[in-house]
Every structure is written in C-alpha cells, then in structure tokens.
Design a protein around this motif. Sequence first.
Motif, short mmCIF file in Angstrom:
data_model
loop_
_atom_site.label_atom_id
_atom_site.label_comp_id
_atom_site.label_asym_id
_atom_site.label_seq_id
_atom_site.Cartn_x
_atom_site.Cartn_y
_atom_site.Cartn_z
N LEU A 1 -1.86 8.19 -2.87
CA LEU A 1 -1.93 7.68 -1.51
C LEU A 1 -3.02 6.62 -1.42
CD1 LEU A 1 -1.38 7.88 1.58
CD2 LEU A 1 -3.07 9.72 1.63
N GLY A 2 -2.68 5.46 -0.88
CA GLY A 2 -3.66 4.39 -0.72
C GLY A 2 -3.71 3.40 -1.86
N ASP A 3 -3.04 3.69 -2.98
CA ASP A 3 -2.99 2.70 -4.07
C ASP A 3 -2.35 1.42 -3.56
OD1 ASP A 3 -4.17 4.38 -5.87
OD2 ASP A 3 -2.37 4.79 -7.04
N THR A 4 -2.90 0.29 -3.98
CA THR A 4 -2.33 -1.01 -3.62
C THR A 4 -1.69 -1.63 -4.85
OG1 THR A 4 -4.03 -1.34 -1.94
CG2 THR A 4 -2.78 -3.27 -2.61
N LEU A 5 -0.43 -1.98 -4.73
CA LEU A 5 0.32 -2.53 -5.85
C LEU A 5 0.46 -4.04 -5.70
CD1 LEU A 5 3.27 0.06 -5.88
CD2 LEU A 5 0.97 0.30 -6.86
N LEU A 6 0.18 -4.77 -6.77
CA LEU A 6 0.45 -6.21 -6.81
C LEU A 6 1.83 -6.39 -7.41
CD1 LEU A 6 -0.58 -9.09 -6.36
CD2 LEU A 6 -1.46 -9.03 -8.70
N VAL B 1 0.84 -1.19 0.00
CA VAL B 1 0.00 0.00 0.00
C VAL B 1 0.88 1.25 0.00
CG1 VAL B 1 -1.83 1.25 1.20
CG2 VAL B 1 -1.78 -1.26 1.27
N VAL B 2 0.66 2.15 -0.93
CA VAL B 2 1.45 3.39 -1.04
C VAL B 2 1.10 4.32 0.12
CG1 VAL B 2 1.95 5.42 -2.45
CG2 VAL B 2 1.58 3.19 -3.54
N GLY B 3 2.11 4.77 0.85
CA GLY B 3 1.90 5.64 2.00
C GLY B 3 1.96 7.11 1.66
N GLY C 1 9.27 3.47 4.55
CA GLY C 1 8.33 4.58 4.56
C GLY C 1 7.58 4.73 3.25
N ASP C 2 7.98 3.98 2.22
CA ASP C 2 7.30 4.08 0.93
C ASP C 2 5.98 3.32 0.93
OD1 ASP C 2 9.23 5.66 -0.17
OD2 ASP C 2 10.33 4.03 -1.10
N PHE C 3 5.84 2.34 1.85
CA PHE C 3 4.64 1.52 1.88
C PHE C 3 4.07 1.50 3.30
CE2 PHE C 3 7.58 -0.38 -1.25
CZ PHE C 3 6.85 -0.14 -2.41
N LEU C 4 2.75 1.69 3.39
CA LEU C 4 2.09 1.58 4.69
C LEU C 4 2.09 0.14 5.17
CD1 LEU C 4 -1.09 3.82 4.27
CD2 LEU C 4 0.91 4.28 5.70
N LEU C 5 1.96 -0.78 4.24
CA LEU C 5 1.86 -2.20 4.59
C LEU C 5 2.34 -3.01 3.40
CD1 LEU C 5 -1.08 -3.95 6.36
CD2 LEU C 5 -0.33 -4.83 4.16
N ILE C 6 3.07 -4.09 3.68
CA ILE C 6 3.47 -5.04 2.65
C ILE C 6 3.04 -6.43 3.12
CG2 ILE C 6 5.38 -6.07 1.33
CD1 ILE C 6 6.98 -3.54 1.85
#
Length: 589
Positions: free
Chosen positions: A358-363, A312-314, A378-383
């Motif tokens: 912000l909030g985009d989810t990348l596969l 998830v893009v932070g 810090g680039d991703f909220l969650l992996i």
Amino acid sequence: MNLDAWITLAVVVATVVVLARELVPPALAVLGATVLLLVVGVIDSEQAFSGFSNEAPITVAALFVLARAVELSGILQPVVQRFMGEASTLRGQLARIALPVAGASAFLNNTPLVAMTVPPVVQWAKRRKLPASRFLIPVSYAAVLGGAVTAIGTSTNLVVSGLLTETGMAPLGLFELVPVGLPIAVAGCGAIALLAGRLLPDRRAMHERFGDSLRNYSVSMQVVQGGPLEGCSIEAGGLRHLRSVYCVQVSRNGHAIAPVAPSEVLSGGDVLTFVGRVDEVVDLQRQRGLVSTEQRHLEALQGNGHVFFEAVVGDSSQLAGRTLKEVGFRGRYQGAVLAIHRAGQRVDAKLGEVPLRLGDTLLILADPGFRDRWRDSGDFLLIARMGSEPPAQSRKAPLVAGIALLMVLLAGTGVVPILHASLAAAGLLLAVGALSVRQARAAVDLDVIVVIAAAFGLGAAVTTSGLGDRVAGLLLGVFEPFGLVGALAGVLLAAMALTELISNNAAAVLLFPVAMSTAAALGVDPRPFAIAVTMGASLSFLTPIGYQTNLMVYGLGGYRFSDYSRLGVPLDLIVIAGCLLLIPRAFPF
C-alpha cells in the motif's frame, strides 16, 4: 469485565493490529471482526448489520458520485491554476495553494480533490524549478483541515453523524462544525504557509531521480542476425527470467514495441532495452545471441506514442501483497513498470519479484490512454501523467457547479436533510449526463462503504458488552483530575492516536461509544465528546498511512516516512489547542 467484554476487547485489538500492519484490506478486517462478534453471540444480526441501513454510508456513496462529476467537469482546474499564480515568497505560494484546497475540501471528498490538485501543482512547481516536495504534503494537509469544517467534508464526519442518529440524538448539521473546524483550518493553513518551507525537506520525485541515475538502470542489447535468438519469442529465448533486469521495449525498423509480450518473436537487428539492476547484468552478458549497443537514454522510450505515468497502489488494489509477475502487470495493464518507489527510496531489486505494498508508487511506461483505462479500477489511488497538461473544462461544468451549489444550499439551510440532498444531486448529475452510470458506479469506493457500514457492528459490540464503559472509566481515572476539559482531552487524544494506526472511520466508530460512556459517567451532554471524536479521527498529520490523501502524495513527492511528522506535530498541537478551547464554548457541557 464480563466474558463478552473480554471477547470484544480481543477482537478489537486483533482488528487494530491487522489494520495497522495492513495484513488484509480494511473492509475485510472490519467486516470479519463484526461477523465474528455476531457468530460468538456478542451482538445480534440487527446490531451487526445496522450500518448497512444507516444514512452515513449511503450519503458517502452519493458524495463520491458528486466528487467524480466535479473531477470530470474540470471545474476546479481553472481555480487551482489561478491561485497558483506568481507569489514573491515561498510562504505566499504555500498560502495560495493551501487556502483554496481547504475551502474546496469542506464540500468535496478529499481523495478526488487531491487527485485533481496534485498533477497541476507538480507541473507548476517544475516550471518554476521548485521542489514539489515543498507543496504536496501541504496540499494533503490542507485538504484534511478543510474536511473538518462541514459535516460533508469527510466521510468520518458523516459516520459520527450517523452514530448520533442511532443513539437518538440529532445528526450533525451541515455547518455545525464550523465554529470549531473553521478556526482550526485557518490556523492550520497559516502554519502550513509559515512552516512548510522550513520544515519540509527538498525531495525529488521518483521520475526525477530515475532520470538522473539512468545509466545505472538501463542497457540496450541487439539481437544478432542469424543468431540463436532470431525467430525465438521472449519467453523461449530465456529473456523473461533474467537476474535483476527485464525487457521493457523492442525497437524494430524504427518502430517501438512496448510493453513487450512474452510471445513477441525476435528478429535479427532488434534492439532490446532492459531496465533494472544493470550493475548485475551477468545474465545478459552470458546470453548467446545478444551483443551490446551504446547506452541509450530512457527518454527515447517516450517516442512512438508512449509516455510516463506515476501510479500509487491503493489499499483495495489487486496489486497489494502481490508481485508484478504474479499479476501479469504488462499483459493486464498494457504498461511496463520501470521503477518502484517505497519510503523515499527506489526499490533496487528485480522488480517483477518485489511484493507491492500500500502506498508504493510505480513509474510506468504505457500508451497515452493508460490513465483513462485504469483511473476508476480501484487498483490505484492516483495516476499522474508526467508532463501532461490539466484537462480542459467540459461543457457540463456550469451545470455540475450549479447542482453542487444547490445541494449545499438546501442541506445548509436545513430545507432537506444531507442524505436527501446528496442523493438528489447524484441523481441529477446522472440525469443531465454529467457522468455515465459506469462512471458513477466506479466512483463509489465500495471498500470505504463496507468499512463504514461494518464498523457500526463493531461499535455496537463495544457498547453492549460494557467495554466502552470500562475504557471510559480508565480515561476518567487518568484525566478526571483535570476536570471536564481533561476528560474531553482524553477522548480527543485517543481518537488522534488511533486514527494514525487504522482507518479514520474505524477509529471514530470504536471511540464513539467510549465518548458516550465518558459523558454519561460525568453526567454531561455527550455532544461535545462526539465532536471531539469527529475532530480527532478526521485530522491526521503524523504518518502517511493515517489518511488516504497523505498516502497519495507519498511517492509523488519523494517523501520519507518521517517527513510527515515534521509539519504534522505543529498541526497536531494546533488541533489539540483549538479543540480544547473551542469545543466547550461552541458545545457547552
């Protein structure tokens, strides 16, 4: 209003617009507003930078370190697994998840807590063939509810505590919010258990939809032996700038090369897998030196050590506002983005040219070490790794648990202040090797710290310019006919509305002086109004952008923007009723 008040109002409105539209990162917006007010003379340097010496951002930084140590130790994984056992009904399953998450959130930062909880919840739902969308918003909302129970449950509570100290009042005690926050959290978790199953739709995560529509998004081509592409690199062969598709893998003699570097030299017989809008593969069909092969399932890419991740893009990410091509994603992150999820839908475009939000989810297709490399960037909220098992509990887990419990005991009994207890806990965790200095440094979200510290200057401008008094007068004009509880409702509703648009910490700082001015105009104790600001700014349920944990589950659950308000409206009603009933009793006017 005087000139300073008008200037402050203009800066505050501009800041709210910038934050709501995500034009720049929150830290830059709030710090820039404070510096501007300093430059034009509305506040002095001491007021502008008082937040950087306040205990609130320091305490929040220390608690970030504690939360990271708990995450690394794996303490909560057995707890989550145990509570996610068998339950005969959907309501029972939701209750078994929501209650422990809310309980843990009262003492741990919400963001790492949700990051720890979401992957096992997704896998648990998958094993039982249940839609994860029924459980992920409840996980986020339960964490938000639990955060309102104690002074350390969320950074917003600590911000208000620091503001109280600056105005000469006592800071929030560790359990001071319990009489209000605990009943609301229990009622909220009950509502989640009763209503989530009915109100939340069945959505599928991006990787599930991606798998089902695979043949629409992947195509394999083979390099012709002796053809014009043999011996050429990807870049030189013109395969980097194709319309709607890009190359994610080269298969050569049974060996998979992924991600594919622009300098990769092609050999005859190489099989290239392209992903993207294959309904528009005109460029591939015209490409000399390539011939079609049979369609291949994307699951084949999981061989040779490569696996799927969802990230998830932070808001502090270098990716936000830039395209994959601009950041050189494959070269920088050693992974290939196969899909972008946004607002409940897969982005159907040439992925490298889509500005990320912000909030985009990348596969992402990458090697197994991708999460460990980038989880603290810090680039991703969650992996979240697809199909992975929860990490094993470390040998330091009992020690981490002991330090955390000791901190809560000392701060809760008033033996030492919360600031001292949290700093001591962070120091002990480093001393015993529960986490390294690098991990501790990476755990501290500097953007959050800067937002908190800089927002104090913005709040000082609202107070000293007289804007707070003016806004308080307007609130009283509307709500005064309803008495003291009506005035309290005005402050609460304003805080709840503002936190849905901007950072919850910034909302608390902006409305705190208004709350103080309202109490002063009424001649009553200001503490109930400070508690109303705390609750209103801490509890956000209507939008994915209102709270960071809501954003974390946005793409992973396959949600749409409107899904949040389905369950959020009943929870907001519980918060409003609970606050107006409990605050006057626990904190008399």
